[in-house]
Design a protein around this motif. Structure first.
Motif, PDB file in Angstrom:
ATOM      1  N   ILE A 189       0.841  -1.199   0.000  1.00 54.46           N
ATOM      2  CA  ILE A 189       0.000   0.000   0.000  1.00 54.46           C
ATOM      3  C   ILE A 189       0.877   1.251   0.000  1.00 54.46           C
ATOM      4  O   ILE A 189       0.577   2.237  -0.693  1.00 54.46           O
ATOM      5  CB  ILE A 189      -0.933   0.000   1.234  1.00 54.46           C
ATOM      6  CG1 ILE A 189      -1.896  -1.183   1.165  1.00 54.46           C
ATOM      7  CG2 ILE A 189      -1.707   1.310   1.324  1.00 54.46           C
ATOM      8  CD1 ILE A 189      -2.722  -1.362   2.429  1.00 54.46           C
ATOM      9  N   ALA A 190       1.984   1.223   0.768  1.00 53.98           N
ATOM     10  CA  ALA A 190       2.882   2.374   0.844  1.00 53.98           C
ATOM     11  C   ALA A 190       3.477   2.699  -0.518  1.00 53.98           C
ATOM     12  O   ALA A 190       3.556   3.871  -0.918  1.00 53.98           O
ATOM     13  CB  ALA A 190       3.997   2.089   1.851  1.00 53.98           C
TER      14      ALA A 190
ATOM     15  N   GLN B 206       1.132   7.281  -6.357  1.00 51.18           N
ATOM     16  CA  GLN B 206      -0.078   8.051  -6.665  1.00 51.18           C
ATOM     17  C   GLN B 206       0.116   9.527  -6.330  1.00 51.18           C
ATOM     18  O   GLN B 206      -0.239  10.406  -7.127  1.00 51.18           O
ATOM     19  CB  GLN B 206      -1.270   7.478  -5.890  1.00 51.18           C
ATOM     20  CG  GLN B 206      -1.736   6.129  -6.403  1.00 51.18           C
ATOM     21  CD  GLN B 206      -2.687   5.419  -5.469  1.00 51.18           C
ATOM     22  OE1 GLN B 206      -3.011   4.255  -5.650  1.00 51.18           O
ATOM     23  NE2 GLN B 206      -3.152   6.113  -4.440  1.00 51.18           N
ATOM     24  N   VAL B 207       0.671   9.814  -5.153  1.00 56.99           N
ATOM     25  CA  VAL B 207       0.863  11.209  -4.745  1.00 56.99           C
ATOM     26  C   VAL B 207       1.915  11.876  -5.616  1.00 56.99           C
ATOM     27  O   VAL B 207       1.769  13.044  -6.012  1.00 56.99           O
ATOM     28  CB  VAL B 207       1.242  11.296  -3.251  1.00 56.99           C
ATOM     29  CG1 VAL B 207       1.571  12.732  -2.863  1.00 56.99           C
ATOM     30  CG2 VAL B 207       0.108  10.771  -2.385  1.00 56.99           C
ATOM     31  N   GLU B 208       2.981  11.154  -5.942  1.00 55.60           N
ATOM     32  CA  GLU B 208       4.015  11.720  -6.810  1.00 55.60           C
ATOM     33  C   GLU B 208       3.439  12.090  -8.175  1.00 55.60           C
ATOM     34  O   GLU B 208       3.713  13.174  -8.709  1.00 55.60           O
ATOM     35  CB  GLU B 208       5.166  10.723  -6.985  1.00 55.60           C
ATOM     36  CG  GLU B 208       6.287  11.249  -7.878  1.00 55.60           C
ATOM     37  CD  GLU B 208       7.377  10.217  -8.128  1.00 55.60           C
ATOM     38  OE1 GLU B 208       7.984  10.257  -9.227  1.00 55.60           O
ATOM     39  OE2 GLU B 208       7.608   9.371  -7.240  1.00 55.60           O
ATOM     40  N   ASP B 209       2.633  11.220  -8.754  1.00 47.78           N
ATOM     41  CA  ASP B 209       2.017  11.502 -10.056  1.00 47.78           C
ATOM     42  C   ASP B 209       1.112  12.730  -9.979  1.00 47.78           C
ATOM     43  O   ASP B 209       1.098  13.578 -10.881  1.00 47.78           O
ATOM     44  CB  ASP B 209       1.211  10.297 -10.539  1.00 47.78           C
ATOM     45  CG  ASP B 209       2.086   9.129 -10.964  1.00 47.78           C
ATOM     46  OD1 ASP B 209       3.297   9.354 -11.171  1.00 47.78           O
ATOM     47  OD2 ASP B 209       1.563   8.006 -11.084  1.00 47.78           O
TER      48      ASP B 209
ATOM     49  N   ALA C 144       8.456  16.703  -7.749  1.00 49.50           N
ATOM     50  CA  ALA C 144       7.416  15.864  -7.153  1.00 49.50           C
ATOM     51  C   ALA C 144       8.043  14.695  -6.388  1.00 49.50           C
ATOM     52  O   ALA C 144       7.602  14.343  -5.292  1.00 49.50           O
ATOM     53  CB  ALA C 144       6.477  15.349  -8.236  1.00 49.50           C
ATOM     54  N   LYS C 145       9.071  14.112  -6.958  1.00 48.71           N
ATOM     55  CA  LYS C 145       9.762  12.991  -6.293  1.00 48.71           C
ATOM     56  C   LYS C 145      10.431  13.470  -5.006  1.00 48.71           C
ATOM     57  O   LYS C 145      10.377  12.801  -3.968  1.00 48.71           O
ATOM     58  CB  LYS C 145      10.807  12.390  -7.237  1.00 48.71           C
ATOM     59  CG  LYS C 145      11.538  11.173  -6.672  1.00 48.71           C
ATOM     60  CD  LYS C 145      12.469  10.572  -7.709  1.00 48.71           C
ATOM     61  CE  LYS C 145      13.238   9.387  -7.146  1.00 48.71           C
ATOM     62  NZ  LYS C 145      12.353   8.293  -6.723  1.00 48.71           N
ATOM     63  N   MET C 146      11.041  14.655  -5.057  1.00 46.34           N
ATOM     64  CA  MET C 146      11.706  15.217  -3.884  1.00 46.34           C
ATOM     65  C   MET C 146      10.724  15.418  -2.727  1.00 46.34           C
ATOM     66  O   MET C 146      11.034  15.150  -1.570  1.00 46.34           O
ATOM     67  CB  MET C 146      12.358  16.560  -4.245  1.00 46.34           C
ATOM     68  CG  MET C 146      13.093  17.232  -3.096  1.00 46.34           C
ATOM     69  SD  MET C 146      13.600  18.930  -3.499  1.00 46.34           S
ATOM     70  CE  MET C 146      14.596  18.649  -4.958  1.00 46.34           C
TER      71      MET C 146
END
Length: 277
Positions: A181-182, A188-191, A210-212
């Motif tokens: 899930i993590a 999902q949040v990065e996208d 976004a990755k940072m």
């Protein structure tokens, strides 16, 4: 005065008077909001999460971004004409990812300019919402924060790291499920954050930033300052209007018997601080 009179006087002081006081504060908020809207020709929306004594007994209630917030803000956006700018005052520790993404997505879709004002802090989900704005206006001492997902009491990135540091036969099924899930949550949040940033910078830079913000590089409460945000090429403006601070004063913290911070609430010039002869 007899006992009955004293009883009703105390009843008024402890119940009715706080209600009148709260109504006066509400009216003052609406007046200031209307003045600000007329000055900027915009719709002003506030999402201010502070501990506020709103019950009859004065019990403070902690607030965070939830579905009720997203419902109210989405309705306010729907009631705003496409050619009218939106100003959003953010003061929040964060909250639900679903609610934060709904608000951010709605702000990003609004055709007119969207400005987010951050007088003190907008962490986690608050940062995600701020990234959807065309301009972020924040006090020079205000901060945003990372948007790395949290699963329960643990950061998603830390769950993945813990699993990688053990052999698979030493990890229980529940932890493996949490790790799965993590991994999905981070992706999902990065996208989503990359989509928010795509109209502010090129796709490669947006993905890198976004990755940072989502990979767990920092602790979840790490303060990202104005200077660091400018280094990230985000549209930061440090000129926060004084009306925003006035509005924050109308969202008081519950009174304490012994205040931890105290000062004379007046602006000082140098001549005011000179010692008398």
């Amino acid at each position: 005065m007899d006992f009955s009179g004293i009883f009703w006087l105390l009843f008024f002081v402890f119940t009715v008077w706080p209600m009148f006081k709260q109504q006066n504060i509400e009216r003052a908020r609406l007046r200031l909001i209307q003045q600000f809207e007329q000055k900027r020709g915009s719709r002003l929306i506030t999402m201010i999460h502070r501990q506020e004594a709103i019950s009859l007994l004065g019990v403070p209630i902690s607030r965070y971004i939830n579905i009720e917030d997203s419902e109210h803000i989405l309705r306010a956006i729907r009631l705003t004409p496409d050619d009218m700018p939106i100003d959003l005052v953010l003061h929040t520790p964060g909250g639900l990812v679903l609610a934060s993404e709904q608000i951010a997505h709605a702000l990003m879709r609004h055709p007119a300019k969207v400005t987010v004002f951050v007088p003190h802090y907008a962490m986690s989900g608050g940062t995600m919402i701020a990234l959807a704005a065309d301009e972020i206006v924040m006090d020079c001492n205000a901060v945003l924060g990372p948007v790395d997902p949290q699963l329960g009491q643990y950061p998603a990135a830390s769950i993945l790291k813990a699993v990688k540091q053990k052999s698979i036969d030493r990890v229980d099924d529940n932890t493996l499920i949490m790790a799965d899930i993590a991994e999905k949550a981070i992706k999902q949040v990065e996208d989503f954050v990359a989509r928010l940033l795509s109209d502010k910078m090129d796709a490669e830079k947006a993905r890198e930033l976004a990755k940072m913000l989502t990979e767990g590089r920092w602790t979840h409460d790490y303060p990202i300052t104005c200077d660091k945000l400018k280094e990230m090429n985000l549209p930061i403006n440090p000129d926060l209007p004084p009306e925003i601070f006035e509005l924050m004063e109308l969202y008081p913290q519950p009174a304490q018997r012994r205040p931890s911070v105290q000062y004379i609430p007046l602006p000082y010039g140098r001549e005011d601080t000179k010692k008398p002869a």
